[in-house]
Design an enzyme around this catalytic site. Sequence first.
Site, short mmCIF file in Angstrom:
data_model
loop_
_atom_site.label_atom_id
_atom_site.label_comp_id
_atom_site.label_asym_id
_atom_site.label_seq_id
_atom_site.Cartn_x
_atom_site.Cartn_y
_atom_site.Cartn_z
N MET A 30 -5.45 1.28 13.24
CA MET A 30 -5.84 0.97 14.62
C MET A 30 -4.71 1.35 15.58
SD MET A 30 -8.22 -2.37 14.45
CE MET A 30 -6.92 -3.59 14.35
N GLY A 31 -3.75 2.14 15.10
CA GLY A 31 -2.65 2.58 15.97
C GLY A 31 -1.59 1.51 16.13
N LYS A 36 -0.85 -5.28 2.51
CA LYS A 36 -0.72 -6.29 3.57
C LYS A 36 -2.07 -6.94 3.85
CE LYS A 36 0.47 -7.98 7.71
NZ LYS A 36 -0.36 -7.35 8.70
N SER A 67 1.29 -4.74 13.74
CA SER A 67 1.18 -4.35 15.15
C SER A 67 1.16 -5.60 16.03
CB SER A 67 -0.09 -3.54 15.39
OG SER A 67 -0.14 -2.44 14.50
N ARG A 68 0.81 -6.75 15.46
CA ARG A 68 0.71 -7.98 16.24
C ARG A 68 2.05 -8.71 16.36
NH1 ARG A 68 -4.89 -8.21 13.79
NH2 ARG A 68 -6.30 -8.12 15.59
N GLU A 100 6.49 1.24 10.61
CA GLU A 100 6.88 1.81 9.31
C GLU A 100 5.85 1.55 8.21
OE1 GLU A 100 9.42 3.83 8.63
OE2 GLU A 100 9.83 3.81 10.79
N GLY A 101 5.12 0.44 8.33
CA GLY A 101 4.09 0.14 7.33
C GLY A 101 3.03 1.23 7.31
N HIS A 102 2.52 1.58 8.49
CA HIS A 102 1.52 2.64 8.58
C HIS A 102 2.08 3.96 8.04
CE1 HIS A 102 0.23 0.05 12.13
NE2 HIS A 102 -0.88 0.10 11.41
N GLN A 122 -15.02 -5.15 14.62
CA GLN A 122 -14.35 -6.04 13.67
C GLN A 122 -13.59 -7.17 14.36
OE1 GLN A 122 -11.84 -2.76 12.03
NE2 GLN A 122 -10.18 -4.25 12.09
P1 AMP Z 1 -4.05 -1.70 11.01
O1 AMP Z 1 -3.62 -0.64 11.99
O2 AMP Z 1 -3.40 -3.02 11.22
O3 AMP Z 1 -5.55 -1.75 10.85
O4 AMP Z 1 -3.50 -1.22 9.61
C1 AMP Z 1 -3.83 0.05 9.10
C2 AMP Z 1 -3.40 0.15 7.65
O5 AMP Z 1 -1.99 -0.06 7.57
C3 AMP Z 1 -4.05 -0.92 6.76
O6 AMP Z 1 -4.40 -0.35 5.52
C4 AMP Z 1 -2.96 -1.94 6.62
O7 AMP Z 1 -3.05 -2.70 5.44
C5 AMP Z 1 -1.73 -1.06 6.60
N1 AMP Z 1 -0.54 -1.83 6.97
C6 AMP Z 1 -0.37 -2.61 8.06
N2 AMP Z 1 0.83 -3.23 8.03
C7 AMP Z 1 1.42 -2.84 6.88
C8 AMP Z 1 2.68 -3.14 6.26
N3 AMP Z 1 3.55 -3.97 6.81
N4 AMP Z 1 2.96 -2.54 5.07
C9 AMP Z 1 2.06 -1.70 4.49
N5 AMP Z 1 0.87 -1.38 5.02
C10 AMP Z 1 0.55 -1.94 6.19
#
Ligand code: AMP
Length: 285
Positions: A30-31, A149, A186-187, A35-37, A61
Site C-alpha cells: 500500500m506504499g 509481519k 507504515s503506521r 525497509e520491510g517492503h 480492506q
Molecule cells: P503493506 O504496505 O503494509 O500492505 O505491506 C505490504 C507488504 O509488506 C505485506 O506483505 C507486509 O507483510 C510486508 N511488510 C510490511 N512490514 C513489514 C516488515 N516490517 N517486514 C517485512 N515485511 C513487511
Amino acid sequence: MKIIRRPDEMRALCRDFRTAGRTVGLVPTMGALHEGHLSLVQMSRNICDATVMSIFVNPIQFGPAEDYQKYPRPFDSDCEKAEAAGCDAVFAPEQGDMYPPDYASYVEVERITGTLCGASRPGHFRGVATVVLKFFNIVSPQVAIFGQKDAQQVVVIKRMAADLNVPVKIAVAPIVREKSGLAMSSRNIYLTAEERTQSSLIYKGLLAVSKLFDKGERVAQNLKAAIGEVLGAAPLVSPEYIEIVNTLTLQPLDTIHGAALIAIAMRMKTSKTRLIDNIVLGGEL
Ligand code: AMP
C-alpha cells in the site's frame, strides 16, 4: 522502471516479460515504503527475473472508522525507493479502474478470517483477498512475496490461492525491525515518542516467549503470561489480543505440539495506533 496505471497495460507488460522467458515476482504493497517492503523486493529479485510492485491503498480492506483517508501516500518517493531497490515496474492503479461503479465481486475466505485481526476488523480479509486475487489475475506472477509481519494475511492468501487454483507460489519474507526491535510499519509514523519507546517491548515480549519455548515450555497460558509480564512495563501499549494458534487453521492452542504462531495486536493509548507483531515457534508459516 516503468510506472503503470492501467490494468490492461500492466497485463501487457507482464505478458512481454513472460514471452522473453522472464519469471515474474509480485510484491503487493500500500506504499509508504520502508525497509520491510524493500526486503520483499530483494527476495523477489533473488527468485524471479522481473519484479512488479503494486502500490495501491485498497479502500475495501479498511473499516469505516479506520485510517483510509489519512493513510500516508508519498507516491514520488515510493517510486524512487522501488526503482533503487530494483523493481522493473510499479503498478499503481486508480481506484476507479479497480472498483468501477458497477463493481460487485468479492472473495470470501471462510473460517480463518474471523479470528485474530479478523475479529476486530470485519471485512478486512475479504478486501485483502479480493484485491490480491485481482492483482494475481492482472500480473499472473509465478511468485508473490508477502511479509510474515502480516501473518494472518499470509495464511489467508495461501488458502485462497490453493482453494481457487491460482498458479502462484507464495513466498514469505521475515519481519524487518527497527534497531529497538519494533517491527517496521507504515503506521509507525503515527506513534508519539513515548509510544515508540514503549512499543519496543512488544518484541521483547515475543523474545521472552521464544526463550521459554526453547527451554521446553509448551503450555500456551504460561507462554502468554510471559508476554503480559514484559508489557506490564508499557502502560501506553494496550493489548487487543495475544494468541497462540495453529499456523494453518489459526485456531487457539492450549499446548504446542508442532509449530505455533504467537500473534499480537496492540492499541496505543495516546495516538490510537494499532500495531501487530508475531513470531513462529517450532516451524514456519
Ligand atoms: P503493506 O504496505 O503494509 O500492505 O505491506 C505490504 C507488504 O509488506 C505485506 O506483505 C507486509 O507483510 C510486508 N511488510 C510490511 N512490514 C513489514 C516488515 N516490517 N517486514 C517485512 N515485511 C513487511
